[in-house]
Write a protein that holds these residues in place. Structure first.
Motif, short mmCIF file in Angstrom:
data_model
loop_
_atom_site.label_atom_id
_atom_site.label_comp_id
_atom_site.label_asym_id
_atom_site.label_seq_id
_atom_site.Cartn_x
_atom_site.Cartn_y
_atom_site.Cartn_z
N ASP A 193 6.61 15.44 -19.33
CA ASP A 193 6.38 14.00 -19.42
C ASP A 193 6.63 13.52 -20.84
N SER A 194 7.89 13.46 -21.23
CA SER A 194 8.30 12.91 -22.53
C SER A 194 7.53 13.52 -23.69
N GLY A 195 7.37 14.82 -23.67
CA GLY A 195 6.71 15.50 -24.77
C GLY A 195 5.20 15.52 -24.71
N SER A 196 4.57 14.85 -23.74
CA SER A 196 3.12 14.85 -23.62
C SER A 196 2.64 16.18 -23.04
N THR A 197 1.60 16.73 -23.64
CA THR A 197 1.02 17.98 -23.12
C THR A 197 -0.15 17.72 -22.19
N GLU A 198 -0.67 16.48 -22.19
CA GLU A 198 -1.82 16.14 -21.36
C GLU A 198 -1.42 15.80 -19.93
N SER A 199 -0.18 15.38 -19.74
CA SER A 199 0.29 14.98 -18.41
C SER A 199 1.66 15.58 -18.14
N CYS A 200 2.04 15.54 -16.88
CA CYS A 200 3.36 15.99 -16.46
C CYS A 200 3.80 15.13 -15.29
N VAL A 218 -2.13 14.89 -14.14
CA VAL A 218 -2.72 15.67 -15.23
C VAL A 218 -2.05 17.04 -15.29
N ASN A 219 -1.80 17.49 -16.49
CA ASN A 219 -1.11 18.76 -16.68
C ASN A 219 -2.13 19.90 -16.77
N LYS A 220 -2.53 20.43 -15.61
CA LYS A 220 -3.46 21.55 -15.53
C LYS A 220 -2.95 22.56 -14.51
N GLU A 221 -3.49 23.77 -14.57
CA GLU A 221 -3.06 24.83 -13.66
C GLU A 221 -3.65 24.59 -12.26
N TRP A 222 -2.80 24.68 -11.23
CA TRP A 222 -3.21 24.46 -9.86
C TRP A 222 -3.92 25.69 -9.30
N ASP A 223 -4.86 25.44 -8.40
CA ASP A 223 -5.46 26.52 -7.61
C ASP A 223 -4.71 26.55 -6.29
N LEU A 224 -3.92 27.59 -6.06
CA LEU A 224 -3.05 27.69 -4.89
C LEU A 224 -3.73 28.38 -3.71
N SER A 225 -5.02 28.52 -3.76
CA SER A 225 -5.76 29.15 -2.67
C SER A 225 -6.01 28.15 -1.55
N TRP A 226 -5.79 28.60 -0.31
CA TRP A 226 -6.07 27.74 0.85
C TRP A 226 -7.56 27.43 0.94
#
Length: 252
Positions: A193-200, A218-226
């Motif tokens: 997102d234009s160089g932003s680390t807080e969002s994507c 928000v640029n955070k790691e997803w939980d891919l668990s069902w």
């Protein structure tokens, strides 16, 4: 007919077809097709398999098929593998539909939206289909942010229910409509997102006749668990993506 046409969702149609045929047989008095020898045996087998997940039933089916090919025809003295296999396949189909296509499976209970609310949001955000200069149109969509409180150790020490901590974004839900889409399954991708680390940015791409749609998240790691609510499926021209972020313990 749908199974022959819709190869992308063949697992869904196979499971639905098996369950429907099973219900028809029950309604006509033919209990479970090739039923087990007695109601006691039927209840005992059912009590074992009805608590299993789809993955567990799939593994059980594979093991039974291996034993059938090897010539081992009985579980105990009077249970033949073929009858038990029928039960396992039926319950596996039901569990597949429950885990992947039921309304509760699509969204956790706390994030379910009433039909009236969905209709209101949909009509408010998508009053018109936008046609671009290239002849593509923007698909209709529903975009929801899941927010809540994070009761980690720090927040428990500094806040309470009367004075809760600031709300945080816990995840997102996307429902995007592609009623005229014919071809491969729509895809999504994550972009900077234009160089932003807080969002994507998350981009949904289906191809003609639809434009890409892009959302800032928000640029955070997803939980891919069902179990944690992750869902991604394309059924009936509707793409559904639901996810929550991973929760990490607070450390000093």
């Amino acid at each position: 007919m749908q199974l022959a046409i819709d190869k992308t969702n063949s697992l869904f149609w196979e499971a639905a077809n098996l369950v429907c045929n099973w219900e028809i047989q029950k309604a006509s008095g033919a209990e479970h097709g090739n039923a087990l020898g007695s109601s006691e045996i039927s209840s005992e087998v059912t009590s074992v398999i009805e608590t299993k997940t789809y993955a567990q039933l799939k593994y059980m089916q594979q093991q039974i098929e291996i034993k059938m090919k090897s010539g081992e025809r009985k579980i105990v003295e009077f249970w033949d593998w073929e009858s038990v296999l029928n039960y396992v396949m039926i319950y596996k189909a039901k569990r597949y539909l429950q885990e992947n296509y039921s309304s509760r499976a699509i969204e956790p209970r706390e994030t379910q939206m009433k039909v009236s609310e969905i209709s209101r949001i949909n009509s408010h955000k998508n009053e018109k289909e936008l046609i671009s200069e290239h002849g593509l149109r923007k698909p209709k969509y529903i975009f929801r942010v899941h927010t809540g409180f994070k009761w980690n150790k720090y927040n428990r020490n500094h806040y309470d229910n009367e004075h809760p901590p600031p709300k945080i974004v816990k995840g997102y839900s996307f429902v995007i409509y592609y009623p005229d889409f014919v071809g491969r399954t729509p895809q999504y991708s994550i972009e900077n997102d234009s160089g932003s680390t807080e969002s994507c940015l998350i981009r949904f791409h289906a191809g003609p006749p639809y434009e890409d749609v892009v959302f800032r998240i928000v640029n955070k790691e997803w939980d891919l668990s069902w179990k944690s609510g992750f869902r991604c499926m394309f059924v009936g021209g509707i793409l559904r993506l639901n996810f929550f972020f991973k929760q990490f313990s607070y450390r000093r």
